[in-house]
Scaffold this active site. Structure first.
Site, PDB file in Angstrom:
ATOM      1  N   ASP A 269       0.863  -1.167   0.000  1.00  0.00           N
ATOM      2  CA  ASP A 269       0.000   0.000   0.000  1.00  0.00           C
ATOM      3  C   ASP A 269       0.915   1.237   0.000  1.00  0.00           C
ATOM      4  O   ASP A 269       2.139   1.137   0.019  1.00  0.00           O
ATOM      5  CB  ASP A 269      -0.926  -0.049   1.235  1.00  0.00           C
ATOM      6  CG  ASP A 269      -2.159   0.797   1.038  1.00  0.00           C
ATOM      7  OD1 ASP A 269      -3.218   0.450   1.591  1.00  0.00           O
ATOM      8  OD2 ASP A 269      -2.082   1.802   0.308  1.00  0.00           O
TER       9      ASP A 269
ATOM     10  N   GLU B 113     -10.667   6.590   3.853  1.00  0.00           N
ATOM     11  CA  GLU B 113      -9.757   5.930   4.778  1.00  0.00           C
ATOM     12  C   GLU B 113     -10.000   6.374   6.221  1.00  0.00           C
ATOM     13  O   GLU B 113     -11.145   6.617   6.608  1.00  0.00           O
ATOM     14  CB  GLU B 113      -8.305   6.143   4.304  1.00  0.00           C
ATOM     15  CG  GLU B 113      -8.109   5.668   2.859  1.00  0.00           C
ATOM     16  CD  GLU B 113      -6.668   5.529   2.451  1.00  0.00           C
ATOM     17  OE1 GLU B 113      -6.354   5.802   1.286  1.00  0.00           O
ATOM     18  OE2 GLU B 113      -5.837   5.117   3.293  1.00  0.00           O
TER      19      GLU B 113
HETATM   20  C1  GLC Z   1      -4.205   4.181  -0.206  1.00  0.00           C
HETATM   21  C2  GLC Z   1      -5.136   3.017   0.056  1.00  0.00           C
HETATM   22  C3  GLC Z   1      -5.133   1.961  -1.029  1.00  0.00           C
HETATM   23  C4  GLC Z   1      -4.833   2.600  -2.369  1.00  0.00           C
HETATM   24  C5  GLC Z   1      -3.427   3.172  -2.320  1.00  0.00           C
HETATM   25  C6  GLC Z   1      -3.041   3.902  -3.610  1.00  0.00           C
HETATM   26  O1  GLC Z   1      -3.585   4.580   0.987  1.00  0.00           O
HETATM   27  O2  GLC Z   1      -5.012   2.353   1.308  1.00  0.00           O
HETATM   28  O3  GLC Z   1      -6.422   1.328  -1.017  1.00  0.00           O
HETATM   29  O4  GLC Z   1      -4.921   1.623  -3.402  1.00  0.00           O
HETATM   30  O5  GLC Z   1      -3.232   4.046  -1.219  1.00  0.00           O
HETATM   31  O6  GLC Z   1      -3.850   5.051  -3.759  1.00  0.00           O
END
Ligand code: GLC
Length: 632
Positions: free
Chosen positions: A311, A508
């Site tokens: 992530d 988030e």
């Molecule tokens: C974010 C999310 C994830 C996403 C990634 C790229 O923090 O947790 O779901 O795909 O970053 O944007």
């Protein structure tokens, strides 16, 4: 990822890249589109230097990469992403394609010409692309219980993602939301793992349309304990305290299906941690550091042969007692811990050069075995061959937001609506009624779209994206409508009240109940998130429902809202979730053009004290149970 070989062969025949070398020399095996993928991988791997290999394990963000495309060549980067809200200017399909192709050109300027893989979060349609069709978020899709419809939605999403030149979607979230106080509840298809599994045709729909899917976040991100959130978050990125048995039943089951039934091509670990009750809690392990689960379970036990991508700066959160908290990230320990756990590609938006340097040092020092590097690179290359990127590295802009896709989105919106209460046949409404529409979410397309729309955190406003608000859908069929967001306009005694309230956008942990909201955005977006209605919404509901003979309340929100106290004044109550750009789909069921068929994908709590409350709990007395929904 399985593209029909005939497509790859045809593409190869038409667009085979010329290869340097004497006219008589046969092209290297890895450039032979007709060769089996594993042979192409093996041939290319043996031609690669350590720099080539480490570059393929590194992903930077669009902004720094577009500012200096030569970094893609110098670092031999394998991938670039657009983070939440990271779009080119102008924000058009052509500009996205230009961005991707410019970076692709830089990647193909490397000695081995390994194409770049570009990724984006198109989690409810390509929400960051202005003009794209914005579909209901997953929680609303779960409410439809319509597998075929969800496949169609994700197929359309694939088409619009590809139309902007992007062959990789960090979606679907196959998370199982177990506590509605979580800011990512709306990204889940629901609280029952079997419902999430039922919706995983989304993976096939993406990959059958040439877009790599990503099952995320591996695993347990929706099952963390309240109060264990990372930093200011109350629940997001927290700790899943569970037994291996329950973890397998609830949190891992969707990944078993994603890998074995749907052959998902990518998996993203969760920021969260897992703490095994049978081992005596108190020893949480970050998912990004779990060799037991990434290598042992996902890769070896399940046989996952795609790529594992971190992530956003995922390894930066790994514990490293050897350095002060203020030390630059990632640290050498974090790099080797993530690589040795089995992660193959590292999302290092602004620290790609640092990551490359540190990983090379770890390999050179023998702290990361070459076999692990080769396993990671094999997976990245395999993914690119399967996508046909070597034969077809460049994209062409296509159409987005078509009438066909918007009609599909409107159908999905209608089918996602859950009728929770309907006394006195308040619904369906009559088009010849005098309607009094109120509430801050009646005419705000930004609020009805929610997070991951233009901005990472979403953006309130009635004109942020093309489409129809719920009010516009009502006005299109009913001639006599008064609209007053705050119900300050006079209310006629024969009016039928329609009050549309709920949440403002978030994403988030900034959507966690009790967490400080994201510091920018509108005042409404900065409100503290609650599981009950905001005070202003409660006032509007009370005022309109007290003054009208019939009062219909719609909740536009990313999760259930505890409305028990006000339920008696409501004649009808509808869970609208986050419908996206086609708000007219809500009017379709309000006026009976389509029937209400939606069913709750999550339990609707009677009190905030009940949360978390899930189907199957021993003591279970919600306001509305999982699966509830009145059909009309
Ligand atoms: C974010 C999310 C994830 C996403 C990634 C790229 O923090 O947790 O779901 O795909 O970053 O944007």
């Amino acid at each position: 990822m399985r593209l029909p070989v005939v497509i790859v062969l045809l593409a190869a025949a038409l667009t085979a890249a010329p290869v340097a070398g004497p006219a008589s020399a046969a092209p290297p095996r890895y450039l032979d589109a007709g060769a089996p993928v594993e042979q192409r991988v093996a041939d290319l791997l043996k031609r690669m230097t350590l720099d080539d290999k480490i570059g393929q394990m590194t992903q930077a963000e669009r902004a720094p990469a577009s500012a200096d495309p030569s970094m893609v060549t110098k670092l031999r980067l394998g991938s670039v992403l657009s983070g939440g809200g990271s779009a080119p200017t102008p924000n058009t399909p052509a500009a996205w394609v230009e961005t991707v192709n410019t970076l692709q050109k830089a990647a193909l300027a490397t000695p081995l010409k390994i194409p770049l893989l570009y990724g984006v979060d198109a989690v409810h349609g390509h929400g960051h692309l202005l003009g794209a069709t914005v579909f209901p978020h997953n929680l609303g899709l779960g409410a439809t219980r319509d597998r075929g419809l969800v496949r169609d939605v994700y197929a359309a999403t694939a088409e619009e993602t590809a139309a902007s030149g992007v062959p990789w979607n960090f979606s679907p979230c196959v998370c199982v939301t177990r506590d509605e106080r979580w800011g990512r509840t709306y990204e889940s298809f629901g609280e029952d793992p079997s419902l999430v599994i039922e919706m995983e045709g989304a993976i096939d729909a993406l990959q059958e349309n040439g877009v790599l899917a990503t099952a995320k976040h591996f695993a347990g991100d929706g099952d963390t304990e309240f109060g264990t959130g990372n930093g200011d978050f109350t629940i997001d990125q927290g700790v899943t305290v569970t037994s291996r048995k329950d973890f397998a039943r609830v949190d891992l089951a969707p990944f078993v299906s994603a890998v074995r039934e749907h052959r998902v091509g990518a998996v993203m670990p969760s920021f969260s941690s897992v703490d095994w009750t049978e081992d005596g809690v108190g020893n949480p392990v970050k998912m990004h550091a779990s060799k037991e689960l990434i290598t042992g379970y996902l890769k070896h036990r399940l046989g996952f042969d795609g790529l594992v991508v971190t992530d956003w700066e995922g390894i930066h959160q790994l514990p490293d007692p050897s350095v002060p908290a203020t030390a630059p990230r990632p640290t050498p320990l974090q790099v080797r811990t993530g690589v040795n756990a089995g992660i193959d590609l590292f999302m290092e938006p602004t620290s790609a050069p640092r990551f490359v340097t540190l990983l090379k040092a770890e390999v050179t020092a023998g702290r990361v075995p070459m076999a692990r590097i080769d396993d990671a690179v094999r997976r990245v290359l395999r993914t690119k061959f399967r996508l046909g990127l070597f034969e077809h590295p460049y994209a062409e802009a296509g159409e987005v937001g078509t009438a066909e896709h918007r009609a599909l989105a409107r159908e999905a919106v209608a089918k996602s609506q859950v009728l929770l209460k309907n006394t006195g046949h308040a619904l369906p409404l009559r088009t010849d009624s005098r309607l009094y529409v109120a509430g801050r979410n009646a005419d705000d397309i930004g609020n009805q779209a929610g997070g991951w729309t233009l901005d990472w955190q979403g953006r309130s406003g009635r004109d942020t994206i093309p489409g129809t608000t719920i009010l516009e859908g009502i006005r299109a069929v009913a001639p006599d409508v008064t609209y007053s967001a705050d119900a300050s306009a006079p209310i006629g005694k024969d009016d039928v009240g329609v009050v549309v309230v709920g949440e403002t956008p978030y994403a988030e942990g900034f959507g966690d109940v009790g967490a400080p909201p994201w510091p920018t955005g509108t005042a409404a977006q900065k409100e503290k998130k609650l599981l009950t209605l905001q005070p202003g919404d409660k006032k509007v509901v009370d005022k309109v429902c007290a003054a009208t003979g019939t009062c219909v309340v719609l909740l536009v929100s990313g999760r259930p809202q505890v409305v028990t106290d006000q339920l008696p004044v409501m004649d009808a109550l509808v869970a609208s979730w986050l419908p996206g750009s086609e708000g007219a789909g809500v009017a379709d069921v309000l006026f009976g053009k389509r029937p209400f068929t939606g069913r709750l994908p999550v339990t609707w709590p009677r009190t905030t004290a009940q949360v978390p409350i899930n189907v199957g709990d021993r003591s279970y007395h919600p306001l509305f149970p999982y699966g509830w929904g009145i059909r009309t």
